[in-house]
Enzyme design. Structure first.
Site, PDB file in Angstrom:
ATOM      1  N   ASP A 186      27.757  15.410 -36.212  1.00 37.48           N
ATOM      2  CA  ASP A 186      28.645  16.488 -36.509  1.00 37.48           C
ATOM      3  C   ASP A 186      30.145  15.923 -36.776  1.00 37.48           C
ATOM      4  OD1 ASP A 186      30.107  15.366 -34.162  1.00 37.48           O
ATOM      5  OD2 ASP A 186      30.120  17.480 -33.322  1.00 37.48           O
ATOM      6  N   ASP A 218      34.197  15.653 -35.995  1.00 32.68           N
ATOM      7  CA  ASP A 218      35.264  16.514 -35.093  1.00 32.68           C
ATOM      8  C   ASP A 218      36.625  16.281 -35.351  1.00 32.68           C
ATOM      9  OD1 ASP A 218      33.154  16.675 -32.673  1.00 32.68           O
ATOM     10  OD2 ASP A 218      33.115  14.704 -33.125  1.00 32.68           O
ATOM     11  N   ASP A 263      33.312  20.369 -35.787  1.00 30.09           N
ATOM     12  CA  ASP A 263      34.081  20.986 -34.257  1.00 30.09           C
ATOM     13  C   ASP A 263      35.521  20.898 -34.701  1.00 30.09           C
ATOM     14  OD1 ASP A 263      31.953  21.620 -32.860  1.00 30.09           O
ATOM     15  OD2 ASP A 263      32.167  20.018 -31.241  1.00 30.09           O
TER      16      ASP A 263
HETATM   17  N1  DCP Z   1      33.150  14.775 -25.401  1.00 23.21           N
HETATM   18  C1  DCP Z   1      33.152  14.600 -23.927  1.00 23.21           C
HETATM   19  N2  DCP Z   1      32.173  15.137 -23.215  1.00 23.21           N
HETATM   20  C2  DCP Z   1      31.432  16.195 -23.830  1.00 23.21           C
HETATM   21  C3  DCP Z   1      31.517  16.650 -25.197  1.00 23.21           C
HETATM   22  C4  DCP Z   1      32.516  15.719 -26.044  1.00 23.21           C
HETATM   23  O1  DCP Z   1      33.704  13.777 -23.636  1.00 23.21           O
HETATM   24  N3  DCP Z   1      30.656  17.121 -22.988  1.00 23.21           N
HETATM   25  C5  DCP Z   1      34.047  13.942 -26.172  1.00 23.21           C
HETATM   26  C6  DCP Z   1      33.441  12.769 -26.583  1.00 23.21           C
HETATM   27  C7  DCP Z   1      32.755  12.521 -27.539  1.00 23.21           C
HETATM   28  C8  DCP Z   1      33.542  13.751 -28.375  1.00 23.21           C
HETATM   29  O2  DCP Z   1      34.181  14.642 -27.604  1.00 23.21           O
HETATM   30  O3  DCP Z   1      32.693  11.453 -28.281  1.00 23.21           O
HETATM   31  C9  DCP Z   1      32.987  14.369 -29.571  1.00 23.21           C
HETATM   32  O4  DCP Z   1      31.571  14.745 -29.159  1.00 23.21           O
HETATM   33  P1  DCP Z   1      30.239  14.661 -29.958  1.00 23.21           P
HETATM   34  O5  DCP Z   1      29.140  15.122 -29.192  1.00 23.21           O
HETATM   35  O6  DCP Z   1      30.457  14.977 -31.297  1.00 23.21           O
HETATM   36  O7  DCP Z   1      30.154  13.001 -29.928  1.00 23.21           O
HETATM   37  P2  DCP Z   1      30.436  11.883 -30.902  1.00 23.21           P
HETATM   38  O8  DCP Z   1      31.205  12.268 -32.150  1.00 23.21           O
HETATM   39  O9  DCP Z   1      30.905  10.692 -30.139  1.00 23.21           O
HETATM   40  O10 DCP Z   1      29.043  11.403 -31.567  1.00 23.21           O
HETATM   41  P3  DCP Z   1      28.106  12.087 -32.707  1.00 23.21           P
HETATM   42  O11 DCP Z   1      28.875  13.511 -33.129  1.00 23.21           O
HETATM   43  O12 DCP Z   1      27.991  11.284 -33.783  1.00 23.21           O
HETATM   44  O13 DCP Z   1      26.735  12.395 -32.060  1.00 23.21           O
HETATM   45 MG    MG Z   2      30.877  14.021 -33.086  1.00 17.36          MG
END
Ligand code: DCP
Ligand code: MG
Length: 385
Positions: free
Chosen positions: A204, A206, A309
């Protein structure tokens, strides 16, 4: 072998937030295997087991060399008995039988397919699995009752499981910037999540949004969403209000790791022409269809669905929100564990509370927060724990 060929000892700190973890590292052949077992533990909601595998994998990501023999691991933290057994098998045989049988198992594959539907967590997927369902097609075929998020998840399944590229993230950044500036001039928009850590693809995109004038950001999200909807840019959205200050006792500590910012889970309709301004449009994607059975197969379509997001934070919490939303998930977890276990502090995406001094610690930058925590500053590109 000559004794000089022995790998030099590395000092490996035990919390991931004390270490630098680059995106590209030397041991993917091991970390990918351990992460299959972590994912499988998440599917059965065994959090302790999942975190143990993720911590092991993370230590290997921080190593400056390729692991070739077990004796190179002897002084490293976090490597439990089970992880070591898996690593040993891979070093000796090239693969781990446990990892391979997990990967091939009907349950793992079904859980992966079902949790791959936006809005579906491990619990729901597991219930469906036990009812004999294996894939999003099965959900449509058997007429499962789905909530709005899950309906969108099924409808745009293929698109949402196609990694978002950096280029696409940049185009979406421009759109979000335009939307936010239109409804609140002077607002600040930061790309967070994996793309801020330098990832080339993501599941996604963010964003964190704030305004230097405290309070100007209140109830901002509905305005942003309306602007985007007026432009026909949203396929789905669910906005949740800021619940952080709703308790009258001031900035109370959130009960869980989930933060309470005003937040919008959305699916953007991204025009391909904007992404590939110089590339001829190709047949792009084919999704599984709406729950009423009609096919939403936009082969050759000019757009695709992308998860976005949006989070709004008050300016006073912006540093904490930026740190909390940059990830990785393990890095965040380790920061909170460090704060609690080593510093007697409580860290969230809203604030840092010092239990000994019984006060909140102020921060206007991520550097401030690392300093309060007694940690060396780790830049986003090295938070890929
Ligand atoms: N985050 C967290 N705990 C959660 C959800 C989110 O700490 N339960 C934080 C850390 C993540 C960030 O928010 O890095 C964004 O969440 P993502 O699920 O979008 O994760 P990433 O952006 O790191 O990876 P991707 O979107 O490529 O899967
Ligand atoms: Mg993400």
């Amino acid at each position: 072998p000559k004794p000089t060929e022995v790998t030099p000892a590395v000092i490996m700190k035990s919390y991931a937030c004390q270490r630098r973890t680059p995106l590209k590292h030397h041991n993917s052949f091991l970390t990918e295997a351990l992460e299959i077992l972590a994912e499988n533990a998440e599917f059965s909601e065994n959090e302790g087991r999942s975190v143990a595998f993720r911590r092991s994998a993370s230590v290997l990501k921080a190593l400056p060399y390729v692991v070739r023999a077990m004796n190179e691991l002897k002084d490293l933290p976090c490597l439990g008995e089970h992880s070591l057994r898996v690593i040993k098998e891979i070093l000796e045989d090239g693969t781990s039988s446990e990892v391979e049988s997990t990967r091939q198992s009907e349950q793992f594959q079904a859980m992966k397919a079902l949790t791959g539907v936006f809005g579906v967590g491990a619990r729901t997927a597991d219930r469906w699995f036990r009812e004999g369902l294996r894939s999003p097609e099965d959900l449509i075929r058997t007429g499962q009752k789905l909530n709005h998020a899950q309906q969108a998840g099924v409808q745009y399944y293929t698109d949402l499981n196609t990694p978002v590229t950096e280029k696409e993230a940049m185009v979406i950044s421009d759109i979000v910037e335009k939307a936010v500036k239109a409804v609140l001039p002077g607002a600040i928009i930061t790309l967070t999540g994996g793309f801020r850590r330098g990832k080339e693809v993501g599941h996604d995109v963010d964003f964190l949004i704030t305004h230097p004038e405290e309070g100007a950001e209140e109830r901002l999200m509905p305005k942003i969403v309306n602007w985007l909807e007026d432009q026909g840019l949203l396929l789905y959205q669910k906005t949740t209000r800021n619940s952080y200050l709703e308790s009258k006792d001031g900035p109370a500590r959130p009960p869980s790791n989930m933060d309470r910012f005003e937040r919008c889970f959305s699916i953007f309709k991204l025009e391909q022409a904007q992404v590939n301004s110089d590339t001829r449009l190709e047949a792009s994607s084919c999704n599984f269809g709406t729950t009423d059975g009609t096919q939403e197969c936009h082969s050759g379509s000019s757009w695709r669905a992308v998860r976005v997001d949006l989070v709004v934070s008050p300016y006073s919490q912006f540093a904490f929100a930026t740190l909390g939303w940059t990830g990785s998930k393990l890095f965040e977890r380790e920061l909170r564990r460090w704060a609690g276990q080593e510093k007697g502090m409580s860290l969230s995406s809203h604030a840092l509370y010092d239990s000994k001094q019984q006060r909140y610690l102020h921060a206007i930058s991520e550097e401030d927060i690392f300093a309060h925590l007694g940690l060396e500053y780790i830049p986003p590109s090295e938070r890929n724990a």
